[in-house]
Every structure is written in C-alpha cells, then in structure tokens.
Enzyme design. Structure first.
Site, short mmCIF file in Angstrom:
data_model
loop_
_atom_site.label_atom_id
_atom_site.label_comp_id
_atom_site.label_asym_id
_atom_site.label_seq_id
_atom_site.Cartn_x
_atom_site.Cartn_y
_atom_site.Cartn_z
N HIS A 78 0.82 -1.21 0.00
CA HIS A 78 0.00 0.00 0.00
C HIS A 78 0.86 1.26 0.00
O HIS A 78 2.00 1.26 0.45
CB HIS A 78 -0.92 0.03 1.23
CG HIS A 78 -0.19 0.10 2.54
ND1 HIS A 78 0.55 -0.95 3.05
CD2 HIS A 78 -0.08 1.09 3.47
CE1 HIS A 78 1.08 -0.61 4.21
NE2 HIS A 78 0.72 0.63 4.49
N ASP A 80 0.71 4.77 1.95
CA ASP A 80 0.07 5.22 3.18
C ASP A 80 -1.10 6.15 2.86
O ASP A 80 -0.94 7.17 2.18
CB ASP A 80 1.07 5.95 4.09
CG ASP A 80 1.96 4.98 4.85
OD1 ASP A 80 1.54 3.84 5.07
OD2 ASP A 80 3.09 5.39 5.20
N HIS A 233 4.70 -0.12 0.13
CA HIS A 233 5.46 -0.95 1.06
C HIS A 233 4.59 -2.03 1.68
O HIS A 233 3.36 -1.97 1.63
CB HIS A 233 6.12 -0.09 2.14
CG HIS A 233 5.14 0.60 3.04
ND1 HIS A 233 4.39 1.69 2.63
CD2 HIS A 233 4.79 0.38 4.34
CE1 HIS A 233 3.62 2.09 3.62
NE2 HIS A 233 3.84 1.32 4.68
N ARG A 248 6.77 5.98 14.05
CA ARG A 248 6.52 6.41 12.68
C ARG A 248 6.05 7.86 12.65
O ARG A 248 5.29 8.29 13.52
CB ARG A 248 5.46 5.51 12.06
CG ARG A 248 4.86 5.95 10.74
CD ARG A 248 3.65 5.07 10.43
NE ARG A 248 2.97 5.44 9.21
CZ ARG A 248 2.08 6.40 9.10
NH1 ARG A 248 1.77 7.14 10.16
NH2 ARG A 248 1.49 6.66 7.95
#
Length: 259
Positions: A78, A80, A233, A248
């Site tokens: 996907h 993000d 990713h 993150r």
C-alpha cells in the site's frame, strides 16, 4: 549556534536530496530522540497526527507507535493513506523493538515499475483514474478478528475514499509512477468491472516483480524514510508471537487538502 543551525539545515537538505533521488533511504540512528525525529518530519512538511494509531503523547502527537502487541500491522502492499484527497508525501519509521528473526519491510519503486511497462500499456493508462478506499482492509481486519464490529462501523462511516490518477507525475522529479495498490485500489473509474479487474491484476503482478523491490532487514535504531508518492510498502508479518515496535511519522504537503 548559528553554525550548528546551518549544519542541521545542510544535513536535512542532504537527506531530502537523497530521498528524492533514491525514493527510499536507510539511516542508522540508534540515539535519535523524538525531538530529532519530529524535526526531520517537519522539514518535509506538515507532520500528521494519525487518526487510528496511538502516539508518544503530549508534545509528540505526530509520532505514531506501531506495536504488534497492540495488534497493529501493515502486512499488505500500500501507499500510506491513499484514500485521502492528498496522502502523506513522506513517511519515516524507526525500529525500537524487533523480533529475533523476521519482521522485514519491503518497498516497491512504482516509478521503475511504470518505466518497465510497454508503450502500449502506458498509452492505455494515460488519463485513467482509480478509486482508493479504506473499506477493503477494514473488512479483512474484521474477518480476521483484528478489529471489533463497532470499530469497523466507526471507520466505515468516515467514508475514507478518493479517486486518483492511475499514473501520477512526481512534483519534484517529473517522473511518472503508478499510483495503485492491491490494498486500497478498488477499481478503475469508467471501465467495465471485468476489464478493471483484469488491468489491476496485471499491474499488481507486474509491480511485484523482484527487480522493483527493496527488502530491508531491520536492526534496532534503523530509520527508513520513503517517498509515499512513488513507493508502496509491505511489513511482513512472520514473527509471531514476538514483538515488533516501530515509531513512525508521516508528512503532508503543507499546501494540500487532506481531510
């Protein structure tokens, strides 16, 4: 102080230049503080306070915690948050706790994958748009018992979906990239369902050829930054029952609408 500030700016600009060139960048920064993590994020744009994941708390709401012990996972290809009108432009993740083996993350260069398409296919895709929708992964999470029915309904009612070009042009490099993923892309607008399904199936299989993929084996303290506009990713879930905890930050274009 002025010299130190100049050095910091120069370092951040070097990171940005390398990221634009290579699309994903690995730094080994075991001593990096949350303040430094946030400073790097803010260099690229508006740091996001994530809707779904927990964060480090007051003053560091933009640093998200992705912890397998809490059921968090990202084991699907996907971009993000591509279901937003304007998704994050850069994501940066640092490894805090890792399993004894496994837990690698893979990235695909969607620019390189686009470049490898035939000219006929490039012509066919030109001008097409596809829908990106959060409902798909939420339905899968419900089936797998990862989320409650109440949480599923709460997210579905947010109506997180948007239409994007199948092929985008990077605003800095000018390179074209495929902007699709098997996780969020539901269908190509205006095509018959069978045709849309066939084209997307071909493109997803094409993108996952090994020559377009980088696989990173993490060590504690590693940070990977990637260009979310041109890279997808997948965090491989192969380490149960061990813990994997990451920090993150994702960054929006300051001038974009992303509500």
């Amino acid at each position: 102080d002025a010299v130190e500030k100049f050095s910091v700016i120069k370092t951040l600009q070097a990171i940005e230049d390398a990221l634009v060139k290579h699309e994903a960048l690995v730094l080994h920064v075991p001593d990096m503080t949350p303040e430094q993590h946030l400073a790097i994020a803010k260099h690229f744009g508006e740091a996001e306070v994530h809707t779904f994941f927990p964060n480090l708390g007051e003053g560091f709401e933009q640093i998200t915690i992705i912890d397998s012990k809490l059921g968090d996972r990202a084991d699907m290809w996907h971009h993000d948050e591509s279901f937003l009108p304007s998704a994050p432009i850069v994501t940066m993740t640092q490894a805090n706790i890792l399993p004894p083996c496994g837990g690698d993350t893979c990235w695909i260069s969607m620019t390189t994958a686009y470049d490898a398409l035939s000219e006929r296919m490039k012509q066919y895709l030109d001008g097409l748009e596809s829908w990106h929708d959060m409902n798909g992964p939420m339905t899968m999470a419900l089936r797998q018992g990862v989320v409650t029915h109440e949480r599923y309904l709460e997210v579905i009612q947010m109506n997180k979906r948007h239409r994007h070009p199948v092929v985008t042009t990077h605003p800095v490099t000018g390179r074209k990239a495929l902007y699709i993923s098997p996780t969020y892309t539901t269908h190509i607008d205006g095509l018959a369902p069978a045709e849309s399904d066939a084209i997307l199936a071909y493109l997803h299989a094409h993108c996952q050829h090994v020559q377009f993929v980088y696989r990173h084996r993490w060590t504690v303290g590693d940070m990977v930054l990637w260009d979310n506009r041109s890279v997808i990713h997948n965090a491989i879930l192969d380490y149960k029952p061990h813990q994997r905890r990451m920090q993150r930050a994702s960054v929006f274009d300051r001038n974009a609408v992303h509500a």
